[in-house]
Design an enzyme around this catalytic site. Sequence first.
Site, PDB file in Angstrom:
ATOM      1  N   LYS A  63      22.315  27.991   6.550  1.00  0.00           N
ATOM      2  CA  LYS A  63      22.095  28.157   7.710  1.00  0.00           C
ATOM      3  C   LYS A  63      21.280  27.115   8.258  1.00  0.00           C
ATOM      4  O   LYS A  63      21.756  25.330   8.119  1.00  0.00           O
ATOM      5  CB  LYS A  63      21.443  29.242   9.014  1.00  0.00           C
ATOM      6  CG  LYS A  63      23.243  30.236   8.216  1.00  0.00           C
ATOM      7  CD  LYS A  63      22.276  31.637   9.090  1.00  0.00           C
ATOM      8  CE  LYS A  63      24.148  32.395   9.351  1.00  0.00           C
ATOM      9  NZ  LYS A  63      25.014  32.946   9.613  1.00  0.00           N
ATOM     10  N   TYR A 114      23.734  42.917   5.290  1.00  0.00           N
ATOM     11  CA  TYR A 114      24.021  41.628   5.771  1.00  0.00           C
ATOM     12  C   TYR A 114      24.420  40.115   4.682  1.00  0.00           C
ATOM     13  O   TYR A 114      22.868  39.847   5.059  1.00  0.00           O
ATOM     14  CB  TYR A 114      25.291  41.691   7.373  1.00  0.00           C
ATOM     15  CG  TYR A 114      25.837  40.266   6.793  1.00  0.00           C
ATOM     16  CD1 TYR A 114      28.034  40.212   6.812  1.00  0.00           C
ATOM     17  CD2 TYR A 114      25.791  38.836   7.024  1.00  0.00           C
ATOM     18  CE1 TYR A 114      28.421  39.302   6.860  1.00  0.00           C
ATOM     19  CE2 TYR A 114      27.071  37.165   7.420  1.00  0.00           C
ATOM     20  CZ  TYR A 114      28.729  38.125   6.658  1.00  0.00           C
ATOM     21  OH  TYR A 114      29.254  37.059   6.094  1.00  0.00           O
ATOM     22  N   TYR A 135      37.138  36.086  11.279  1.00  0.00           N
ATOM     23  CA  TYR A 135      37.803  37.414  11.338  1.00  0.00           C
ATOM     24  C   TYR A 135      38.639  37.694  13.122  1.00  0.00           C
ATOM     25  O   TYR A 135      38.789  38.861  13.395  1.00  0.00           O
ATOM     26  CB  TYR A 135      36.423  38.081  11.785  1.00  0.00           C
ATOM     27  CG  TYR A 135      35.015  38.044  10.902  1.00  0.00           C
ATOM     28  CD1 TYR A 135      34.967  38.228   9.855  1.00  0.00           C
ATOM     29  CD2 TYR A 135      33.833  37.383  11.676  1.00  0.00           C
ATOM     30  CE1 TYR A 135      33.897  38.659   8.747  1.00  0.00           C
ATOM     31  CE2 TYR A 135      32.903  36.743  10.859  1.00  0.00           C
ATOM     32  CZ  TYR A 135      33.070  37.226   8.980  1.00  0.00           C
ATOM     33  OH  TYR A 135      31.750  37.172   8.985  1.00  0.00           O
ATOM     34  N   ASP A 139      16.995  37.930   1.641  1.00  0.00           N
ATOM     35  CA  ASP A 139      17.967  36.715   2.163  1.00  0.00           C
ATOM     36  C   ASP A 139      17.410  36.555   3.476  1.00  0.00           C
ATOM     37  O   ASP A 139      17.378  37.127   4.172  1.00  0.00           O
ATOM     38  CB  ASP A 139      19.487  38.202   1.914  1.00  0.00           C
ATOM     39  CG  ASP A 139      20.173  36.832   2.871  1.00  0.00           C
ATOM     40  OD1 ASP A 139      20.044  35.826   3.115  1.00  0.00           O
ATOM     41  OD2 ASP A 139      21.373  37.321   3.096  1.00  0.00           O
TER      42      ASP A 139
HETATM   43  N1  PMP Z   1      22.981  36.092   4.849  1.00  0.00           N
HETATM   44  C1  PMP Z   1      22.604  36.252   6.116  1.00  0.00           C
HETATM   45  C2  PMP Z   1      21.583  37.222   6.218  1.00  0.00           C
HETATM   46  C3  PMP Z   1      23.441  35.841   6.774  1.00  0.00           C
HETATM   47  O1  PMP Z   1      23.140  36.107   8.092  1.00  0.00           O
HETATM   48  C4  PMP Z   1      24.793  34.967   6.005  1.00  0.00           C
HETATM   49  C5  PMP Z   1      25.756  34.760   7.230  1.00  0.00           C
HETATM   50  N2  PMP Z   1      26.420  35.206   9.127  1.00  0.00           N
HETATM   51  C6  PMP Z   1      25.476  34.695   4.930  1.00  0.00           C
HETATM   52  C7  PMP Z   1      23.992  35.325   4.125  1.00  0.00           C
HETATM   53  C8  PMP Z   1      26.642  34.202   4.932  1.00  0.00           C
HETATM   54  O2  PMP Z   1      26.222  32.578   4.947  1.00  0.00           O
HETATM   55  P1  PMP Z   1      27.573  31.781   5.392  1.00  0.00           P
HETATM   56  O3  PMP Z   1      28.248  32.487   6.492  1.00  0.00           O
HETATM   57  O4  PMP Z   1      27.145  30.482   5.250  1.00  0.00           O
HETATM   58  O5  PMP Z   1      28.540  32.515   3.584  1.00  0.00           O
END
Ligand code: PMP
Length: 418
Positions: free
Chosen positions: A269, A143, A16, A240
């Site tokens: 993560k 997100y 970003y 998620d």
């Molecule tokens: N879902 C959530 C809740 C996240 O916080 C993130 C990353 N911040 C993602 C999906 C995307 O993961 P990545 O950056 O490994 O593609």
Amino acid sequence: MTAWESFDRRHVWHPYASVLHPDPVYAVRSAHGARLELADGRSVVDGMASWWCAIHGYNVPELNEALSRQINRMAHVMFGGLTHEPAVRLAGRLLELVPDSLEHVFFADSGSVAVEVALKMALQFWLPNRPGKHKILTIRHGYHGDTFGAMSVCDPVTGMHHLFSGMLPQQLFVAAPSGEQWVYAAAEMESVLRTRGHEIAAVILEPIVQGAGGMRFYAPAFLRQVRKLCDTYEVLLILDEIATGFGRTGKMFACEHAGIEPDIMCLGKALTGGYMSLAAVLASHRVARGVEAGGQVLMHGPTFMANPLACSVALASIDLLLSSPWSERVERIEQAFRKGLESCRAAKGVADVRALGAIGVIEMKEPVDVPAIQESLLAKGVWLRPFARLIYAMPPYILTDQELALLVEAMVEVVHEC
Ligand code: PMP
């Protein structure tokens, strides 16, 4: 500045960020425990755990060992038509940990891809018998990642919808729950499900904590209500847990706060303890059967699916987590944030202060000057990456009491400087 650092400024994109007029970036030479060793000689406490991942900190002997053991066998092998023990043992370990109804595992290579796969599963689930169910319903301020499917379910204002309008799938949004007012968000969700449930394949949510969309926390009762609504209106529930999984909110998975089970769950993560990029999508047997009902199979298969190095380090990370007093460690961080950050509440410019598990948030009234705050925090011995109106931390669980005190103190001081 070294030659490679000036090459970085001229040629390399950071997340970003402008590649033509780059903001400062700080070179890291090495990392140990909860500390980053900067190239300029400073040693700073990492309050970000590298974007939520490095729950055990850095240079962890058990994780290093798992990787070197695996690399001497094989670094990678394709997963199409082949299999290997690290992936299968990891799948088994994950299925022991997650809610009982999840029985099948798909390994993806990043969080965003896991979300794409989860959406695809939900769409393929309805395709054979109810193809009209092809939309996704979610709440604002979410997100879920930066790929196109994931972006389509990110917050329509702070996400990137305006940039890519016309190119993103059009999804459905309702208000995000807010404190005791969660009942209104649930009522709005019910009304959309009642009138448009025949078009909706799944609801996707970050359980309990909405992360990059605003570091908002919401009531477990909302999640319980969403589970009921999904059952009533025949819609799948995707949780998620990419940011919340592996203890970050004080429970192993945030859905445990509400005592509910999703139909599909995304993990990422902290799955590898922050060592490598790996994600997993877990699904119930009902979902797997539905996907294949029309004689189809799940149409996804990344090159680096179930990479053996990543799976080995994930197994070692989970073992390390389970053998550690992680829950007490997270509780200790929550208490330190609750007590320590409270003194900011009355400070000029502060809109809210909140903590849950190993997450501490100071929400300002106005967007913060990120480079200036970072410079000041580094001078105090702390690394954070604030965004928008948020100065927040989610450190490795293993940081020492002194490092935790330093982190909290630096956050309080920087807020008073704002
Ligand atoms: N879902 C959530 C809740 C996240 O916080 C993130 C990353 N911040 C993602 C999906 C995307 O993961 P990545 O950056 O490994 O593609």
